[in-house]
Design an enzyme around this catalytic site. Structure first.
Site, short mmCIF file in Angstrom:
data_model
loop_
_atom_site.label_atom_id
_atom_site.label_comp_id
_atom_site.label_asym_id
_atom_site.label_seq_id
_atom_site.Cartn_x
_atom_site.Cartn_y
_atom_site.Cartn_z
N GLY A 12 0.82 -1.22 0.00
CA GLY A 12 0.00 0.00 0.00
C GLY A 12 0.85 1.26 0.00
N CYS A 130 -3.44 11.52 9.81
CA CYS A 130 -2.45 12.34 9.09
C CYS A 130 -2.61 13.83 9.36
CB CYS A 130 -2.54 12.05 7.60
SG CYS A 130 -4.21 11.79 7.00
N HIS A 243 -0.87 17.19 2.55
CA HIS A 243 -2.03 17.82 3.17
C HIS A 243 -1.65 19.26 3.58
CE1 HIS A 243 -3.99 14.06 3.11
NE2 HIS A 243 -4.16 13.82 4.39
#
Ligand SMILES: NC(=O)c1ccc[n+]([C@@H]2O[C@H](COP(=O)([O-])OP(=O)(O)OC[C@H]3O[C@@H](n4cnc5c(N)ncnc54)[C@H](OP(=O)(O)O)[C@@H]3O)[C@@H](O)[C@H]2O)c1
Length: 340
Positions: A12, A130, A243
């Site tokens: 992943g 996150c 982000h």
């Protein structure tokens, strides 16, 4: 003698970054096992200049392994993390499954390293969301100086936060916009993500907030200070990695913007890039592959007594997930297991 380390979810986005970061930081390993689901059995993943063949998490025996970095989602974590922990292998988990359990430490090493002592309660340590991880790195040194009362945060979260499927959907949908007949309908995301923004991440709660927003509130309290009030709006944007957050902070005491800039410059894990000119700030594409949380646009908020605004950007697959997990592994190694 080094550690025997498991990476579960090695195929992943987060698992691959975990392998990269363990190699980059020369984590003292004797052996690394890369695990994923049965369908990925034998898939090759990179670990530094080596290649590892993926093994099946379902049949893996954790006996004799020191730590397991999990990035497989909550469902698989629920099945396999207790097995690893019971076998004496300390789990560092990236899912949200254990984060809010009082006897499980939730750690950002720059902020609350001493929480590591509680690892032995269940042999499990949780890694934060996150968006929370990068925000608390910035909040902690400011809180230590001027006591934060309240935080208002709006996030601009990349599609990699939704896993491999999130990345594929943005890519395919963007291409499909230009090829008649190849349009891609929303599937991973609730609405079209290409050339759009979506104010909805994770499920809705009863009070109208989303679970992602609730996580930022609960995790900031657990990691930094339960007295800090947080209100969040979490938004998915068509960015692949990185982000961003616009953060408004209200303090008990006055904190001048220049002093805040100096404090953040000295703080661990932070890079300040804050020139008041065109391009004198950091955007998500510039933080991809980096370790730091970048702070820009530090300025007084003159609408309240003791307020500051800032802009905070980080690689969500790194500080938001894999890097933080490896830092926890380093902390566990240095303070507790003491091998290597
Ligand atoms: N992406 C982020 O920014 C971020 C940040 C913080 C936390 N996290 C968390 O980290 C976890 C992984 O996220 P990701 O972005 O890496 O997801 P991803 O790219 O979709 O990868 C998921 C990984 O989990 C494995 N997996 C899933 N179900 C499994 C099962 N039943 N048994 C064994 N392996 C299984 C997959 O293996 P196969 O390839 O074989 O299916 C794959 O290796 C999630 O819990 C996520 O919430 C992600």
């Amino acid at each position: 003698m080094g550690y025997r380390v498991v990476v579960a979810g090695a195929t992943g986005n987060v698992g691959r970054e975990m392998l990269n970061i363990l190699a980059e930081r020369q984590f003292p390993v004797d052996e690394v096992a890369a695990l994923a689901s049965r369908k990925s059995l034998g898939t090759e993943v990179s670990f530094g200049d080596k290649t590892l063949k993926t093994q099946d998490l379902d049949t893996f025996d954790f006996t004799g392994w020191d730590m397991a970095l999990f990035a497989v989602g909550s469902d698989a974590t629920k099945t396999y993390a207790p097995k690893a922990a019971a076998a004496g292998c300390v789990v560092i988990d990236n899912s949200s499954l254990y984060r809010y359990e009082p006897d499980i430490p939730l750690i950002v090493p720059e902020v609350n390293p001493d929480a590591i002592d509680a690892y032995s309660n269940r042999n499990i340590i949780a890694n934060p969301n996150c968006s929370t991880a990068q925000m608390v790195v910035a909040l902690k040194p400011l809180h230590d100086r001027a006591r934060i009362k309240r935080v208002v945060v709006s996030t601009y979260q990349s599609v990699s936060g939704a896993g491999k499927e999130g990345i594929d959907e943005l890519w395919d949908q963007t291409k499909g916009m230009y090829v008649p007949g190849q349009e891609v309908a929303p599937s991973k995301f609730q609405k079209q993500i290409a050339f759009n923004v979506i104010p909805h991440i994770d499920v809705f709660m009863e009070d109208g907030t989303t679970k992602e927003e609730w996580k930022m509130v609960a995790e900031t309290k657990k990691i930094v200070d339960p007295s800090i009030k947080v209100t969040a709006t979490c938004v998915r944007v068509p960015v692949f990695v990185g982000h961003s957050e616009a953060i408004n902070i209200e303090f008990e005491d006055f904190l001048d913007e220049d002093e805040a800039r100096d404090i953040l410059r000295e703080a661990p894990g932070i890079m300040v890039v804050d020139k008041r000119e065109s391009g004198g700030y950091v955007t998500p594409v510039e933080c991809v592959g980096e370790y730091a949380t970048y702070i820009s646009r530090i300025r007084q908020d003159s609408t309240i007594e003791n307020g500051l605004n800032l802009w905070c950007v980080s690689d969500n697959l790194r500080k938001g997930a894999a890097l933080n997990a490896v830092q926890i592994a380093e902390l566990l190694g240095n303070r507790v297991l003491k091998k290597g």
